[in-house]
Design a protein around this motif. Structure first.
Motif, mmCIF file in Angstrom:
data_model
loop_
_atom_site.group_PDB
_atom_site.id
_atom_site.type_symbol
_atom_site.label_atom_id
_atom_site.label_comp_id
_atom_site.label_asym_id
_atom_site.label_seq_id
_atom_site.Cartn_x
_atom_site.Cartn_y
_atom_site.Cartn_z
ATOM 1 N N LYS A 278 -6.930 8.673 -1.723
ATOM 2 C CA LYS A 278 -5.677 9.310 -2.137
ATOM 3 C C LYS A 278 -5.690 10.804 -1.805
ATOM 4 N N ASP A 279 -6.840 11.454 -2.073
ATOM 5 C CA ASP A 279 -6.961 12.889 -1.773
ATOM 6 C C ASP A 279 -6.906 13.154 -0.270
ATOM 7 N N ILE A 280 -7.564 12.301 0.500
ATOM 8 C CA ILE A 280 -7.533 12.477 1.959
ATOM 9 C C ILE A 280 -6.124 12.256 2.489
ATOM 10 N N SER A 281 -5.445 11.233 1.984
ATOM 11 C CA SER A 281 -4.067 10.963 2.415
ATOM 12 C C SER A 281 -3.150 12.133 2.079
ATOM 13 N N LYS A 282 -3.349 12.713 0.916
ATOM 14 C CA LYS A 282 -2.539 13.868 0.509
ATOM 15 C C LYS A 282 -2.792 15.059 1.443
ATOM 16 N N ALA A 283 -4.071 15.282 1.781
ATOM 17 C CA ALA A 283 -4.413 16.382 2.696
ATOM 18 C C ALA A 283 -3.776 16.167 4.059
ATOM 19 N N LEU A 284 -3.790 14.928 4.539
ATOM 20 C CA LEU A 284 -3.164 14.639 5.834
ATOM 21 C C LEU A 284 -1.654 14.835 5.772
ATOM 22 N N SER A 285 -1.035 14.372 4.701
ATOM 23 C CA SER A 285 0.430 14.527 4.609
ATOM 24 C C SER A 285 0.827 15.996 4.466
ATOM 25 N N ASN A 286 -0.046 16.805 3.883
ATOM 26 C CA ASN A 286 0.233 18.249 3.803
ATOM 27 C C ASN A 286 0.263 18.887 5.189
ATOM 28 N N GLN A 287 -0.421 18.254 6.144
ATOM 29 C CA GLN A 287 -0.440 18.749 7.526
ATOM 30 C C GLN A 287 0.598 18.014 8.397
ATOM 31 N N ASN A 288 1.553 17.331 7.761
ATOM 32 C CA ASN A 288 2.619 16.573 8.446
ATOM 33 C C ASN A 288 2.076 15.410 9.274
ATOM 34 N N ILE A 289 0.969 14.851 8.841
ATOM 35 C CA ILE A 289 0.393 13.695 9.519
ATOM 36 C C ILE A 289 0.829 12.453 8.755
ATOM 37 N N GLU A 290 1.490 11.558 9.467
ATOM 38 C CA GLU A 290 2.032 10.364 8.836
ATOM 39 C C GLU A 290 1.200 9.146 9.200
ATOM 40 N N GLU A 291 1.090 8.260 8.246
ATOM 41 C CA GLU A 291 0.366 7.014 8.440
ATOM 42 C C GLU A 291 1.327 5.988 9.057
ATOM 43 N N ILE A 292 0.825 5.206 9.991
ATOM 44 C CA ILE A 292 1.621 4.126 10.586
ATOM 45 C C ILE A 292 1.054 2.813 10.034
ATOM 46 N N ASP A 293 1.793 2.197 9.114
ATOM 47 C CA ASP A 293 1.395 0.917 8.512
ATOM 48 C C ASP A 293 2.558 -0.055 8.728
ATOM 49 N N LEU B 169 2.157 -9.410 11.961
ATOM 50 C CA LEU B 169 1.669 -10.270 10.891
ATOM 51 C C LEU B 169 0.536 -9.630 10.099
ATOM 52 N N GLU B 170 -0.264 -8.819 10.791
ATOM 53 C CA GLU B 170 -1.435 -8.236 10.142
ATOM 54 C C GLU B 170 -1.740 -6.878 10.771
ATOM 55 N N VAL B 171 -2.110 -5.913 9.944
ATOM 56 C CA VAL B 171 -2.521 -4.591 10.422
ATOM 57 C C VAL B 171 -4.031 -4.508 10.270
ATOM 58 N N LEU B 172 -4.736 -4.444 11.398
ATOM 59 C CA LEU B 172 -6.197 -4.373 11.372
ATOM 60 C C LEU B 172 -6.684 -2.950 11.130
ATOM 61 N N GLN B 173 -5.935 -1.999 11.649
ATOM 62 C CA GLN B 173 -6.290 -0.584 11.475
ATOM 63 C C GLN B 173 -4.997 0.220 11.518
ATOM 64 N N LYS B 174 -4.781 1.046 10.499
ATOM 65 C CA LYS B 174 -3.567 1.851 10.444
ATOM 66 C C LYS B 174 -3.579 2.904 11.545
ATOM 67 N N GLY B 175 -2.382 3.285 11.979
ATOM 68 C CA GLY B 175 -2.245 4.340 12.969
ATOM 69 C C GLY B 175 -1.823 5.629 12.287
ATOM 70 N N PRO C 268 -2.700 4.743 17.666
ATOM 71 C CA PRO C 268 -1.760 3.652 17.379
ATOM 72 C C PRO C 268 -2.360 2.690 16.351
ATOM 73 N N ALA C 269 -1.485 1.996 15.637
ATOM 74 C CA ALA C 269 -1.933 0.991 14.684
ATOM 75 C C ALA C 269 -2.402 -0.244 15.454
ATOM 76 N N LEU C 270 -3.554 -0.794 15.060
ATOM 77 C CA LEU C 270 -4.081 -2.008 15.689
ATOM 78 C C LEU C 270 -3.544 -3.192 14.891
ATOM 79 N N VAL C 271 -2.822 -4.096 15.583
ATOM 80 C CA VAL C 271 -2.073 -5.137 14.876
ATOM 81 C C VAL C 271 -2.254 -6.509 15.494
ATOM 82 N N VAL C 272 -1.860 -7.510 14.710
ATOM 83 C CA VAL C 272 -1.759 -8.886 15.169
ATOM 84 C C VAL C 272 -0.262 -9.201 15.174
#
Length: 184
Positions: free
Chosen positions: A117-132, A160-166, A176-180
């Motif tokens: 949660k803390d790492i995600s918050k730090a990334l979002s503070n730098q305008n880095i968005e998660e691709i899920d 159908l499935e996200v193996l690794q978020k982008g 990029p997000a690794l997906v099925v």
């Protein structure tokens, strides 16, 4: 303004009267001083002043263009400066996600969740968005398909499935997000 027009403007500015041209104009004025009337001298001087004013205006415009371009470049560098550190953090983030999924008793899951949660918050503070993109339609600009499965209950090309978020910064993809993907 394009690079080509900047070069054209620069060459035009260089072609405008230089200090040697001004000296020549002064020499002509003094040589003709014997035969020129005050009105003719004023006319020559006013033309010289107009030429110099034009040169100053062009130089000011060029400086303003350079200033605007520099500001844009500084803004870009600030926005994308977090990209390299983000790339370095992605592997530990993925490992934390995996340990959370597979941990049964070792490390308390609440501690791992707190770190994530803390790492995600730090990334979002730098305008880095998660691709899920779970459930979204496959987009090769944001997703990388690792495999294909068939599920008739889902739409074609649905993830159908996200193996690794982008991750991305604005429109620039960091990873990029690794997906099925569903193939019907």
């Amino acid at each position: 303004m394009s690079k080509k027009s900047n070069k054209e403007n620069t060459s035009k500015i260089e072609k405008i009267e230089t200090s040697k041209d001004i000296e020549l104009g002064e020499k002509e004025l003094t040589e003709e001083n014997d035969t020129n009337t005050p009105e003719e001298e004023n006319k020559v001087l006013s033309e010289l002043v107009k030429g110099l004013e034009e040169k100053v205006l062009r130089a000011q415009a060029e400086v303003e263009n350079i200033r605007k371009i520099s500001q844009k470049e500084i803004l870009k560098s600030r926005i994308f400066s977090a990209e390299s550190i983000t790339k370095d953090l992605l592997t530990p983030i993925d490992n934390l996600h995996r340990s959370l999924e597979h941990s049964e008793s070792g490390i308390p899951s609440s501690l791992i969740e707190l770190v994530l949660k803390d790492i995600s918050k730090a990334l979002s503070n730098q305008n880095i968005e998660e691709i899920d993109p779970l459930g979204e339609k496959f987009n090769p600009n944001f997703h990388e398909a690792l495999s294909v499965k068939e599920n008739k209950n889902k739409e074609s090309e649905e993830i159908l499935e996200v193996l690794q978020k982008g991750y991305k910064i604005q429109d620039r993809i960091i990873r990029p997000a690794l997906v099925v993907v569903n193939k019907v």
